[in-house]
Design a protein around this motif. Structure first.
Motif, PDB file in Angstrom:
ATOM      1  N   GLY A  16      14.062  10.871 -47.038  1.00 13.84           N
ATOM      2  CA  GLY A  16      14.623  11.413 -45.798  1.00 13.84           C
ATOM      3  C   GLY A  16      15.278  10.344 -44.957  1.00 13.84           C
ATOM      4  N   ASN A  17      14.627   9.194 -44.881  1.00 13.47           N
ATOM      5  CA  ASN A  17      15.177   8.078 -44.125  1.00 13.47           C
ATOM      6  C   ASN A  17      16.499   7.629 -44.729  1.00 13.47           C
ATOM      7  OD1 ASN A  17      15.441   4.940 -43.884  1.00 13.47           O
ATOM      8  ND2 ASN A  17      14.227   5.568 -42.119  1.00 13.47           N
ATOM      9  N   MET A  18      16.532   7.484 -46.044  1.00 14.80           N
ATOM     10  CA  MET A  18      17.759   7.017 -46.697  1.00 14.80           C
ATOM     11  C   MET A  18      18.916   7.984 -46.500  1.00 14.80           C
ATOM     12  SD  MET A  18      16.622   5.369 -50.304  1.00 14.80           S
ATOM     13  CE  MET A  18      16.265   3.619 -50.354  1.00 14.80           C
ATOM     14  N   ILE A  19      18.656   9.261 -46.696  1.00 14.76           N
ATOM     15  CA  ILE A  19      19.729  10.254 -46.535  1.00 14.76           C
ATOM     16  C   ILE A  19      20.259  10.198 -45.100  1.00 14.76           C
ATOM     17  CG2 ILE A  19      20.285  12.719 -46.552  1.00 14.76           C
ATOM     18  CD1 ILE A  19      19.816  11.692 -49.382  1.00 14.76           C
ATOM     19  N   SER A  20      19.361  10.086 -44.143  1.00 11.98           N
ATOM     20  CA  SER A  20      19.775  10.022 -42.745  1.00 11.98           C
ATOM     21  C   SER A  20      20.522   8.725 -42.440  1.00 11.98           C
ATOM     22  CB  SER A  20      18.551  10.154 -41.841  1.00 11.98           C
ATOM     23  OG  SER A  20      18.921  10.179 -40.488  1.00 11.98           O
ATOM     24  N   ARG A  21      19.948   7.607 -42.827  1.00 11.59           N
ATOM     25  CA  ARG A  21      20.528   6.311 -42.467  1.00 11.59           C
ATOM     26  C   ARG A  21      21.864   6.047 -43.144  1.00 11.59           C
ATOM     27  NH1 ARG A  21      17.184   6.862 -39.224  1.00 11.59           N
ATOM     28  NH2 ARG A  21      15.458   5.516 -38.697  1.00 11.59           N
ATOM     29  N   LYS A  57      29.896  -5.697 -38.211  1.00 11.49           N
ATOM     30  CA  LYS A  57      30.216  -4.468 -37.475  1.00 11.49           C
ATOM     31  C   LYS A  57      28.935  -3.921 -36.865  1.00 11.49           C
ATOM     32  CE  LYS A  57      34.240  -2.961 -40.094  1.00 11.49           C
ATOM     33  NZ  LYS A  57      34.776  -1.941 -41.028  1.00 11.49           N
ATOM     34  N   THR A  58      29.093  -3.109 -35.836  1.00  7.22           N
ATOM     35  CA  THR A  58      27.953  -2.516 -35.157  1.00  7.22           C
ATOM     36  C   THR A  58      27.733  -1.091 -35.642  1.00  7.22           C
ATOM     37  OG1 THR A  58      28.349  -3.870 -33.201  1.00  7.22           O
ATOM     38  CG2 THR A  58      26.999  -1.898 -32.899  1.00  7.22           C
ATOM     39  N   VAL A  59      26.487  -0.782 -35.962  1.00  4.44           N
ATOM     40  CA  VAL A  59      26.064   0.578 -36.286  1.00  4.44           C
ATOM     41  C   VAL A  59      24.960   0.940 -35.301  1.00  4.44           C
ATOM     42  CG1 VAL A  59      26.695   0.458 -38.731  1.00  4.44           C
ATOM     43  CG2 VAL A  59      24.394  -0.215 -38.028  1.00  4.44           C
ATOM     44  N   THR A  60      24.630   2.206 -35.270  1.00  3.74           N
ATOM     45  CA  THR A  60      23.605   2.675 -34.348  1.00  3.74           C
ATOM     46  C   THR A  60      22.513   3.388 -35.124  1.00  3.74           C
ATOM     47  OG1 THR A  60      25.332   3.011 -32.716  1.00  3.74           O
ATOM     48  CG2 THR A  60      23.220   4.042 -32.263  1.00  3.74           C
ATOM     49  N   ILE A  61      21.266   3.071 -34.796  1.00  3.73           N
ATOM     50  CA  ILE A  61      20.113   3.771 -35.354  1.00  3.73           C
ATOM     51  C   ILE A  61      19.233   4.179 -34.186  1.00  3.73           C
ATOM     52  CG2 ILE A  61      18.074   3.633 -36.829  1.00  3.73           C
ATOM     53  CD1 ILE A  61      19.578   1.582 -38.538  1.00  3.73           C
ATOM     54  N   ARG A  62      19.094   5.490 -34.021  1.00  2.00           N
ATOM     55  CA  ARG A  62      18.342   6.053 -32.889  1.00  2.00           C
ATOM     56  C   ARG A  62      18.821   5.491 -31.551  1.00  2.00           C
ATOM     57  NH1 ARG A  62      12.244   5.997 -35.226  1.00  2.00           N
ATOM     58  NH2 ARG A  62      12.509   7.737 -36.651  1.00  2.00           N
ATOM     59  N   GLY A  63      20.133   5.369 -31.435  1.00  2.00           N
ATOM     60  CA  GLY A  63      20.726   4.901 -30.192  1.00  2.00           C
ATOM     61  C   GLY A  63      20.722   3.398 -30.013  1.00  2.00           C
ATOM     62  N   ASP A 107      25.338   7.749 -35.904  1.00  2.00           N
ATOM     63  CA  ASP A 107      23.979   7.264 -35.708  1.00  2.00           C
ATOM     64  C   ASP A 107      23.165   7.509 -36.975  1.00  2.00           C
ATOM     65  OD1 ASP A 107      21.078   7.271 -34.875  1.00  2.00           O
ATOM     66  OD2 ASP A 107      21.975   6.848 -32.924  1.00  2.00           O
ATOM     67  N   GLY A 108      22.350   6.544 -37.334  1.00  2.00           N
ATOM     68  CA  GLY A 108      21.533   6.632 -38.538  1.00  2.00           C
ATOM     69  C   GLY A 108      20.438   7.672 -38.481  1.00  2.00           C
ATOM     70  N   GLU A 109      20.151   8.179 -37.316  1.00  2.00           N
ATOM     71  CA  GLU A 109      19.171   9.262 -37.180  1.00  2.00           C
ATOM     72  C   GLU A 109      19.963  10.552 -37.022  1.00  2.00           C
ATOM     73  OE1 GLU A 109      15.328  10.731 -37.370  1.00  2.00           O
ATOM     74  OE2 GLU A 109      16.083   8.737 -37.784  1.00  2.00           O
ATOM     75  N   LYS A 110      20.157  11.248 -38.125  1.00  2.00           N
ATOM     76  CA  LYS A 110      21.006  12.443 -38.142  1.00  2.00           C
ATOM     77  C   LYS A 110      20.272  13.661 -37.595  1.00  2.00           C
ATOM     78  CE  LYS A 110      24.306  10.227 -40.394  1.00  2.00           C
ATOM     79  NZ  LYS A 110      23.785   8.885 -40.372  1.00  2.00           N
TER      80      LYS A 110
END
Length: 179
Positions: free
Chosen positions: A55-60, A115-121, A68-71
């Protein structure tokens, strides 16, 4: 750019190694029930850990650089509810998640690393996100190996240097000795 490419190659190698450790543990489990064994009420089964990592991988890794990595489609709490999935069902979701991850990882370029990505904001560089996920997945894969080893006990086939055999592996590439 040489350092960045070296980092991507090594990160990929580390992830492949941890994936392999988990899969070598799965092979040693004798039945579907082993995947659902819970050592104690506060622990997770291998099935739950597989569902969580998947689940984490699919989301991230879905649309990694652009959302955002938390879909919104992820139900993280559901990942921690023990079900009755078969080995085949669990390994199918495992493979889908890892395939997506490695496809995304392969598409990254050296210029993507800062580059910048976002995970849970939370804003992270791609490098930070990769290292964060490496720690996260290795933590859970260690749990998988521990539970599988606990279940197999004396029948466990070591994934590294077996106890009391260090001298046998003290020269050369010890991984060659494990084959």
């Amino acid at each position: 750019m040489i350092l960045e490419n070296h980092l991507l190659e090594n990160v990929t190698g580390v992830f492949k190694n941890y994936k392999s450790l988990a899969e070598k543990s799965f092979i040693q489990l004798t039945n579907d029930k082993d995947f659902h064994y819970i050592p104690d009420p506060e622990s997770n089964s291998i099935a739950v850990i597989i569902n969580h990592i998947s689940g984490n991988m699919i989301s991230r890794w879905t649309n990694f650089l652009h959302s955002d990595g938390e879909k919104p489609f992820r139900n993280r709490d559901r990942e921690f509810i023990s079900g009755n999935e078969s080995r085949a069902e669990l390994l199918e979701s495992w493979d889908v998640a890892w395939d997506l991850f490695f496809l995304t990882l392969k598409a990254l370029t050296e210029t993507d690393l800062l580059k910048t990505v976002t995970i849970r904001g939370e804003a992270l560089t791609v490098t930070q996100a990769l290292l964060r996920q490496m720690a996260h997945y290795s933590y859970h894969i260690g749990q998988i190996v521990f539970i599988a080893k606990h279940l197999r006990q004396k029948h466990w086939q070591s994934l590294s240097i077996p106890k009391n055999q260090s001298s046998r592996y003290s020269t050369g590439n010890y991984l060659d000795n494990l084959k």
